[in-house]
Motif scaffolding. Structure first.
Motif, short mmCIF file in Angstrom:
data_model
loop_
_atom_site.label_atom_id
_atom_site.label_comp_id
_atom_site.label_asym_id
_atom_site.label_seq_id
_atom_site.Cartn_x
_atom_site.Cartn_y
_atom_site.Cartn_z
N MET A 41 0.85 -1.19 0.00
CA MET A 41 0.00 0.00 0.00
C MET A 41 0.88 1.25 0.00
N THR A 42 0.76 2.07 -1.01
CA THR A 42 1.54 3.29 -1.10
C THR A 42 0.83 4.40 -0.34
N LYS A 43 1.54 5.03 0.61
CA LYS A 43 0.91 6.04 1.45
C LYS A 43 1.73 7.31 1.47
N GLU A 44 1.03 8.40 1.72
CA GLU A 44 1.68 9.68 1.90
C GLU A 44 1.22 10.25 3.23
N THR A 45 2.17 10.54 4.11
CA THR A 45 1.85 11.06 5.42
C THR A 45 1.87 12.57 5.41
N ALA A 46 0.94 13.17 6.14
CA ALA A 46 0.91 14.63 6.20
C ALA A 46 0.24 15.07 7.50
N ILE A 47 0.37 16.35 7.77
CA ILE A 47 -0.35 16.97 8.88
C ILE A 47 -1.28 18.01 8.25
N LYS A 48 -2.55 17.93 8.55
CA LYS A 48 -3.50 18.93 8.08
C LYS A 48 -3.95 19.78 9.27
N LEU A 49 -4.26 21.02 8.99
CA LEU A 49 -4.68 21.93 10.05
C LEU A 49 -6.16 22.24 9.96
N PHE A 50 -6.86 22.10 11.09
CA PHE A 50 -8.24 22.54 11.21
C PHE A 50 -8.27 23.59 12.31
N GLN A 51 -8.54 24.84 11.92
CA GLN A 51 -8.54 25.96 12.87
C GLN A 51 -7.27 25.95 13.71
N ASP A 52 -6.12 25.82 13.00
CA ASP A 52 -4.78 25.83 13.61
C ASP A 52 -4.50 24.64 14.53
N GLN A 53 -5.32 23.60 14.47
CA GLN A 53 -5.08 22.39 15.24
C GLN A 53 -4.68 21.26 14.31
N ARG A 54 -3.68 20.49 14.73
CA ARG A 54 -3.09 19.47 13.88
C ARG A 54 -3.90 18.18 13.86
N VAL A 55 -4.07 17.65 12.65
CA VAL A 55 -4.72 16.35 12.48
C VAL A 55 -3.82 15.50 11.59
N ARG A 56 -3.37 14.36 12.12
CA ARG A 56 -2.51 13.48 11.32
C ARG A 56 -3.36 12.73 10.28
N VAL A 57 -2.88 12.72 9.05
CA VAL A 57 -3.61 12.03 7.99
C VAL A 57 -2.64 11.26 7.11
N GLU A 58 -3.16 10.26 6.42
CA GLU A 58 -2.36 9.53 5.43
C GLU A 58 -3.20 9.30 4.19
N TRP A 59 -2.58 9.54 3.04
CA TRP A 59 -3.23 9.32 1.77
C TRP A 59 -2.80 7.97 1.22
N ASP A 60 -3.77 7.13 0.91
CA ASP A 60 -3.51 5.81 0.35
C ASP A 60 -3.76 5.89 -1.16
N ASN A 61 -2.67 5.78 -1.93
CA ASN A 61 -2.79 5.89 -3.39
C ASN A 61 -3.59 4.75 -3.99
N ASP A 62 -3.48 3.55 -3.40
CA ASP A 62 -4.18 2.39 -3.95
C ASP A 62 -5.69 2.53 -3.79
N GLN A 63 -6.11 2.96 -2.59
CA GLN A 63 -7.55 3.11 -2.33
C GLN A 63 -8.06 4.51 -2.67
N GLU A 64 -7.08 5.43 -2.91
CA GLU A 64 -7.41 6.83 -3.20
C GLU A 64 -8.31 7.40 -2.10
N LYS A 65 -7.83 7.26 -0.88
CA LYS A 65 -8.57 7.74 0.29
C LYS A 65 -7.62 8.40 1.28
N TRP A 66 -8.16 9.39 1.99
CA TRP A 66 -7.48 9.92 3.16
C TRP A 66 -7.88 9.07 4.36
N PHE A 67 -6.94 8.79 5.25
CA PHE A 67 -7.24 8.17 6.54
C PHE A 67 -6.82 9.15 7.64
N PHE A 68 -7.72 9.41 8.58
CA PHE A 68 -7.52 10.42 9.60
C PHE A 68 -7.33 9.77 10.97
N SER A 69 -6.44 10.32 11.78
CA SER A 69 -6.26 9.86 13.16
C SER A 69 -7.50 10.22 13.96
#
Length: 281
Positions: free
Chosen positions: A1-29
Motif C-alpha cells: 500500500m503506497t501512502k503519503e503522510t501529512a499533517i493537516k490543520l483545522f482551525q490551527d489544530q493538527r490532524v494526522r492524515v495519510e493518503w492511500d494511493n491504492d484506495q485513493e482515500k485519506w485516513f484520519f487519526s
C-alpha cells in the motif's frame, strides 16, 4: 500500500492524515479528530468510551475502524485508530460539538485539495506558502523551507531504497547528520531553541536551513555513490554528509566571527522581524 503522510490543520489544530494511493482515500487519526471536536485533554479515553457506547448500540462503525502507524509527539511511529472520510462523518454524528459542521466542510475541502494537488503539484506548495505567511514567516524564509522539504524527501527516498526503516532508523540517521554539523543531537538542538513538540526546521534561521539542506543533500549524494548495504554503513554516510555542512559552518563562522547555530525559535524570529519592520517604518 503506497501512502503519503501529512499533517493537516483545522482551525490551527493538527490532524494526522495519510493518503492511500491504492484506495485513493485519506485516513484520519481518530484521536486527533476527537481532540479537535471535543477539546478533551484525554481524547484516547473519550474514544475508548465512545467505541463502547457505539458497540452497545449495535453500531458497526467502530468494528470497521483500522489502524495505521503514525508519528506520535515523541517522533516515533505508533499504531493508532484511523477512519476514512465516510467512517469519520458517521463518527462525528455521535460527538456533540459546535465544531461538527465546520469540520465536515473541512473534510470536504481536504478531499478536494488533494484532487487539485494530484493534478497540479504546485498547488501543494502554494498552500504551504500561504500557511507559513499566515504564521508571520518572511517570503525568503518560506522559499528556503519549501526547498528543504524537497531535499528531505530526496534523502528519505534514498534511505527507503537502501532498506532503512521509517520511524526509529530514520530518526537515528537524522541524529547522526545533525550531530555531525551542529555538534548536537536533534533533541539537544530543540532544547537549545526551547522547543518541545514543535518542528525543528520550522524554527531554524535561513542560514540554519541552508546548512541543514547542505548536510542532507550531501548525505543523499554520498549514499548514491557509496551504495551502503547495512544500517551501520548508512550511519557512516550520514556522518560524512553532515561533516560537509560542518566544514561550511566553521568556515562561515571564521569569516563572520559569530555562531551560525541560533537559539532563536519561530516566535522570537517573528518578533525580531517585526522589530526590524517597525524600525524601517
Amino acid at each position: 500500500m503506497t501512502k503519503e503522510t501529512a499533517i493537516k490543520l483545522f482551525q490551527d489544530q493538527r490532524v494526522r492524515v495519510e493518503w492511500d494511493n491504492d484506495q485513493e482515500k485519506w485516513f484520519f487519526s481518530i484521536i486527533d479528530v476527537i481532540g479537535v471536536l471535543t477539546g478533551s485533554d484525554r481524547p484516547r479515553k473519550y474514544w475508548s468510551d465512545l467505541k463502547s457506547k457505539l458497540k452497545s448500540e449495535g453500531s458497526e462503525v467502530s468494528e470497521k475502524i483500522g489502524q495505521l502507524k503514525m508519528e506520535s509527539p515523541d517522533g516515533k511511529l505508533r499504531l493508532t485508530d484511523v477512519a476514512d472520510t465516510e467512517q469519520l462523518l458517521r463518527l462525528i454524528q455521535s460527538i456533540p460539538s459546535p465544531k461538527a459542521e465546520p469540520f465536515k466542510l473541512w473534510l470536504a475541502k481536504v478531499g478536494y485539495e488533494r484532487i487539485e494537488e494530484t493534478e497540479d503539484p504546485e498547488k501543494a506548495f502554494d498552500r504551504a506558502m500561504e500557511t507559513y505567511l499566515k504564521k508571520g514567516y518572511s517570503a525568503n524564509w518560506i522559499n528556503q523551507r519549501l526547498k528543504s522539504i524537497e531535499v528531505r524527501k530526496e534523502l528519505t527516498d534514498e534511505w527507503d531504497i537502501r532498506g532503512v526503516k521509517k520511524g526509529l532508523e530514520h530518526a537515528i540517521l537524522t541524529d547522526e547528520i545533525t550531530m555531525a554539523w551542529t555538534g548536537m543531537t536533534t533533541r539537544e538542538y530543540k532544547d537549545f531553541k526551547d522547543l518541545k513538540k514543535e518542528n525543528l526546521r520550522d524554527n531554524m534561521t535561513n542560514l540554519e536551513l541552508v546548512l541543514n539542506m547542505l548536510a542532507e543533500a550531501s548525505t543523499t549524494e554520498i549514499s548514491k555513490e557509496k551504495n551502503p548495504e547495512t544500517f551501520e554503513e548508512n550511519k557512516k554516510v550520514a556522518q560524512k554528509g553532515g561533516k560537509v555542512a560542518d566544514a561550511a559552518r566553521k568556515q562561515l563562522e571564521k569569516n563572520t566571527g559569530k555562531s551560525v547555530i541560533s537559539p532563536l525559535n519561530a516566535k522570537e524570529l517573528g518578533k525580531k522581524l517585526d522589530d526590524k519592520n517597525n524600525e524601517l517604518e
